[in-house]
Design a protein around this motif. Sequence first.
Motif, PDB file in Angstrom:
ATOM      1  N   MET A   1       0.836  -1.194   0.000  1.00 52.24           N
ATOM      2  CA  MET A   1       0.000   0.000   0.000  1.00 52.24           C
ATOM      3  C   MET A   1       0.878   1.255   0.000  1.00 52.24           C
ATOM      4  N   LYS A   2       0.552   2.178  -0.856  1.00 53.33           N
ATOM      5  CA  LYS A   2       1.322   3.419  -0.959  1.00 53.33           C
ATOM      6  C   LYS A   2       0.954   4.352   0.187  1.00 53.33           C
ATOM      7  N   LYS A   3       1.966   5.055   0.675  1.00 53.98           N
ATOM      8  CA  LYS A   3       1.763   5.955   1.805  1.00 53.98           C
ATOM      9  C   LYS A   3       1.502   7.369   1.320  1.00 53.98           C
ATOM     10  N   THR A   4       0.698   8.073   2.108  1.00 53.90           N
ATOM     11  CA  THR A   4       0.546   9.502   1.859  1.00 53.90           C
ATOM     12  C   THR A   4       1.847  10.180   2.277  1.00 53.90           C
ATOM     13  N   THR A   5       2.031  11.401   1.853  1.00 54.83           N
ATOM     14  CA  THR A   5       3.237  12.132   2.251  1.00 54.83           C
ATOM     15  C   THR A   5       3.263  12.306   3.767  1.00 54.83           C
ATOM     16  N   GLU A   6       2.128  12.546   4.369  1.00 54.81           N
ATOM     17  CA  GLU A   6       2.073  12.690   5.828  1.00 54.81           C
ATOM     18  C   GLU A   6       2.528  11.404   6.516  1.00 54.81           C
ATOM     19  N   GLU A   7       2.037  10.263   6.060  1.00 57.36           N
ATOM     20  CA  GLU A   7       2.445   8.976   6.636  1.00 57.36           C
ATOM     21  C   GLU A   7       3.940   8.732   6.421  1.00 57.36           C
ATOM     22  N   PHE A   8       4.435   9.083   5.241  1.00 54.27           N
ATOM     23  CA  PHE A   8       5.848   8.909   4.919  1.00 54.27           C
ATOM     24  C   PHE A   8       6.719   9.745   5.856  1.00 54.27           C
ATOM     25  N   ASP A  11       6.753   8.202   9.321  1.00 55.69           N
ATOM     26  CA  ASP A  11       7.653   7.043   9.345  1.00 55.69           C
ATOM     27  C   ASP A  11       9.111   7.472   9.421  1.00 55.69           C
ATOM     28  N   ASP A  38       1.488  11.844  -4.195  1.00 56.38           N
ATOM     29  CA  ASP A  38       2.257  11.535  -2.984  1.00 56.38           C
ATOM     30  C   ASP A  38       3.461  10.640  -3.261  1.00 56.38           C
ATOM     31  N   GLU A  39       3.295   9.624  -4.102  1.00 54.46           N
ATOM     32  CA  GLU A  39       4.408   8.704  -4.357  1.00 54.46           C
ATOM     33  C   GLU A  39       5.618   9.433  -4.939  1.00 54.46           C
ATOM     34  N   ASN A  42       7.126  11.639  -2.124  1.00 58.40           N
ATOM     35  CA  ASN A  42       7.857  10.775  -1.198  1.00 58.40           C
ATOM     36  C   ASN A  42       9.192  10.340  -1.810  1.00 58.40           C
TER      37      ASN A  42
END
Length: 88
Positions: A1-8, A11, A38-39, A42
């Motif tokens: 699953m690809k992460k949003t920029t916020e999630e990235f 992390d 986002d990808e 990131n």
Amino acid sequence: MKKTTEEFLIDLENKGFKFQEDAIGFIYFGKKYTDAPDELVNSAIEITLKAQKQFDSSFYMSILERLHSQQIPSRKEALKWMEKQGLA
């Protein structure tokens, strides 16, 4: 699953990378300015950290604009591009 920029970013912070407020603001400015997904954002962050060993706003923006203008579709392709550019 690809992460949003916020999630990235969360992390990365959990792994020890600390971003100043102005850096986070600049990341989102670049995202909005280029209208990049986002990808790609990131990937630009990751390439910046790998090449510069820290977050450099102007380097990030340059990478993001180049990835976006060359229509690089994924993280995998972005990392291949990074190697071809001698940034790895």
